[in-house]
Design a protein around this motif. Structure first.
Motif, short mmCIF file in Angstrom:
data_model
loop_
_atom_site.label_atom_id
_atom_site.label_comp_id
_atom_site.label_asym_id
_atom_site.label_seq_id
_atom_site.Cartn_x
_atom_site.Cartn_y
_atom_site.Cartn_z
N UNK A 73 35.20 30.18 44.39
CA UNK A 73 36.36 29.52 45.00
C UNK A 73 37.53 29.49 44.02
N UNK A 74 37.22 29.20 42.76
CA UNK A 74 38.27 29.23 41.74
C UNK A 74 38.89 30.62 41.67
N UNK A 75 38.04 31.63 41.71
CA UNK A 75 38.51 33.02 41.65
C UNK A 75 39.37 33.36 42.86
N UNK A 76 38.98 32.89 44.04
CA UNK A 76 39.74 33.22 45.26
C UNK A 76 41.15 32.62 45.20
N UNK A 77 41.26 31.39 44.69
CA UNK A 77 42.57 30.76 44.55
C UNK A 77 43.40 31.51 43.51
N UNK A 78 42.78 31.81 42.37
CA UNK A 78 43.48 32.53 41.30
C UNK A 78 43.98 33.88 41.77
N UNK A 79 43.12 34.62 42.48
CA UNK A 79 43.49 35.95 42.97
C UNK A 79 44.67 35.87 43.95
N UNK A 80 44.62 34.88 44.86
CA UNK A 80 45.68 34.75 45.86
C UNK A 80 47.01 34.40 45.21
N UNK A 81 46.99 33.46 44.27
CA UNK A 81 48.24 33.06 43.61
C UNK A 81 48.84 34.20 42.80
N UNK A 82 47.99 34.96 42.13
CA UNK A 82 48.50 36.08 41.33
C UNK A 82 48.99 37.22 42.21
N UNK A 83 48.17 37.61 43.18
CA UNK A 83 48.48 38.80 43.98
C UNK A 83 49.62 38.56 44.96
N UNK A 84 49.58 37.41 45.65
CA UNK A 84 50.54 37.15 46.72
C UNK A 84 51.75 36.33 46.27
N UNK A 85 51.56 35.51 45.22
CA UNK A 85 52.64 34.63 44.79
C UNK A 85 53.25 35.00 43.46
N UNK A 86 52.67 36.02 42.80
CA UNK A 86 53.15 36.44 41.47
C UNK A 86 53.19 35.24 40.50
N UNK A 87 52.14 34.41 40.58
CA UNK A 87 52.07 33.18 39.79
C UNK A 87 51.24 33.41 38.54
N UNK A 88 51.73 32.92 37.42
CA UNK A 88 50.97 32.93 36.17
C UNK A 88 49.89 31.85 36.27
N UNK A 89 48.62 32.24 36.27
CA UNK A 89 47.53 31.28 36.44
C UNK A 89 46.79 31.01 35.13
N UNK A 90 47.38 31.40 34.02
CA UNK A 90 46.70 31.23 32.73
C UNK A 90 46.44 29.76 32.40
N UNK A 91 47.24 28.85 32.98
CA UNK A 91 47.09 27.42 32.72
C UNK A 91 46.39 26.69 33.87
#
Length: 469
Positions: A99-117
């Motif tokens: 679930x953590x991975x699915x949120x991270x993937x969506x934010x990065x791929x679709x939102x161009x969000x830096x998820x390092x934090x």
């Protein structure tokens, strides 16, 4: 859908590398992507291909060559047939990881969000019996499992349970469900037993015939219990008999209600509610606040985890006490009332008028004086006149449905330029889409997923956006 050649129907030693939303494992063979029923990431399997789609195949496990470390034995006898709890064959730790991975993937791929934090997902303290509301369906078209058909006996075709995925007219008869605590299972089973003995007909979803249609059970953290029986074409004697039986058999029920629904859909929001005995509501408790729950009220179905979710949203907002807050998609005003003691004023906006009435009542019964609630379509009501009349918000909390926010609402938020936006979402993909647009004026700060629904793919996510300086 193209036919699969016989010589290409079986693949060996396929590594399962991911899991899809519908609970199927994802494997690859050369350039082929295969969605494999009941496969778990880390499995090595021999696969029988059963369908060929444009960009992928669907398959089932022919042989489990090597089980994944994430694999576990499902605890429910209905797993794999019932449409719920599709991740039961994954350990709970693995569920949280994916679930953590699915949120991270969506934010990065679709939102161009830096998820390092991005912060670690908050798991649910209870992974069984965590729901406060379940809805069952009566049907005279019971789904027969492999075990039923092997039995060879004449089967009872009436069922009370859940819809079979992809078969709206077929219902899986449920013996024990691990989603809602006692006495939920006992109520459902005894209601079915009474109906069969009394010869009351079960609903036919194709022909729209039959007396019994739905059974809704709501519980609360205060220990209160609501039961709603939805009838279709029942006579007064059948209604009276069923309701008397439930009231006599289960004296712990605080609110016993019934509905007569002749429509072709199951929604009850436009239906008259009849109180058979007790109150027409129950109460939920959160952080010392009481929330009145009626048969049509919206309330997060995992009460304990909803408290954790709202605490995270409140923490992200970091209120100082003098803020004007807009709570968009406020529902029954749960978040608005939850944060009211930490801010100057809260204005809640919601599309459903009955939910707004619930929100007002919830403020009243808790003695909260600094909330105001308005009903209307968000993209229409949130205009310049509204902002002028009520003031520019310092903080916006938004918790939209799965479809996310309408583009006009996102545009309006960019025009309002509140100092902070706390975005609560049950769909990371639409949340990411909206955040990509909001990043024109906002910086993504804290991110924290919250698991509200163990053994399913669903996950909530909270994101803090701060206006660019």
């Amino acid at each position: 859908m193209k036919k699969i050649p016989a010589d290409k129907k079986f693949l060996q030693n396929i590594q399962v590398i991911d899991i899809a939303e519908e609970g199927k494992g994802v494997g690859k063979s050369d350039d082929l992507v295969i969605f494999i029923d009941k496969a778990v990431p880390g499995d090595i399997v021999d696969v029988e291909l059963i369908r060929r789609k444009k960009k992928f195949y669907e398959g089932k496990i022919q042989n489990l060559v090597k089980p994944s470390e994430h694999r576990t034995e499902p605890f429910c006898e209905h797993f794999g047939v019932c449409g719920g709890c599709k991740w039961q064959h994954l350990t709970y730790d693995a569920q949280l990881q994916f679930k953590q991975k699915s949120v991270s993937d969506a934010l990065q791929r679709l939102g161009k969000v830096d998820v390092s934090h991005m912060e670690s997902i908050l798991g649910s303290a209870e992974s069984r019996y965590y729901r406060n509301k379940l809805e069952y369906t009566f049907s005279d078209k019971r789904w027969l499992t492999d075990g039923d058909m092997r039995n060879g006996e004449t089967m009872e075709m009436n069922a009370l349970g859940y819809h079979i995925p992809g078969r709206f007219d077929k219902i899986l008869d449920i013996d024990h469900c691990y989603l809602q605590a006692d006495p939920s299972n006992e109520i459902r089973n005894k209601v079915r037993e009474y109906a069969l003995k009394a010869g009351i007909s079960f609903y036919n979803l194709k022909n729209h015939e039959g007396a019994l249609r739905n059974l809704i059970i709501r519980t609360s953290s205060t220990g209160e219990l609501m039961v709603i029986v939805v009838f279709a074409y029942a006579d007064e004697e059948q209604i009276g008999g069923m309701m008397k039986f439930i009231a006599t058999e289960f004296k712990s029920i605080n609110s016993l209600l019934y509905i007569v629904n002749h429509k072709k859909n199951d929604t009850i929001f436009d239906q008259d509610i009849h109180t058979y005995c007790g109150a027409d509501h129950i109460f939920e408790n959160m952080d010392g606040l009481k929330f009145k729950i009626g048969p049509k009220s919206f309330y997060q179905t995992n009460s304990a985890q909803a408290f954790e979710l709202y605490k995270i949203a409140r923490d992200f907002a970091d209120f100082k006490g003098d803020e004007l807050v807009y709570d968009l998609y406020t529902g029954a005003g749960t978040i608005a009332n939850f944060i009211a003691g930490k801010v100057k004023n809260v204005i809640g906006v919601e599309y459903v008028p009955t939910a707004i009435e619930d929100a007002k009542i919830n403020s009243e019964i808790n003695g909260i004086k600094n909330t105001s609630f308005f009903a209307g379509d968000m993209k229409d009501i949130l205009n310049e006149d509204f902002i002028s009349a009520h003031g520019k918000p310092d903080v916006v909390i938004t918790d939209p449905p799965r479809a996310g926010m309408h583009p006009d609402v996102v545009k309006r938020l960019l025009e309002i330029e509140a100092e902070k936006i706390v975005y609560v979402s049950c769909n990371a993909a639409t949340q990411a889409r909206d955040i990509e647009l909001l990043q024109a004026k906002y910086v993504v700060g804290r991110i924290k997923p919250v698991d509200m629904f163990p053994h399913t793919q669903h996950v909530e996510n909270v994101v803090l956006l701060t206006i660019k300086v």
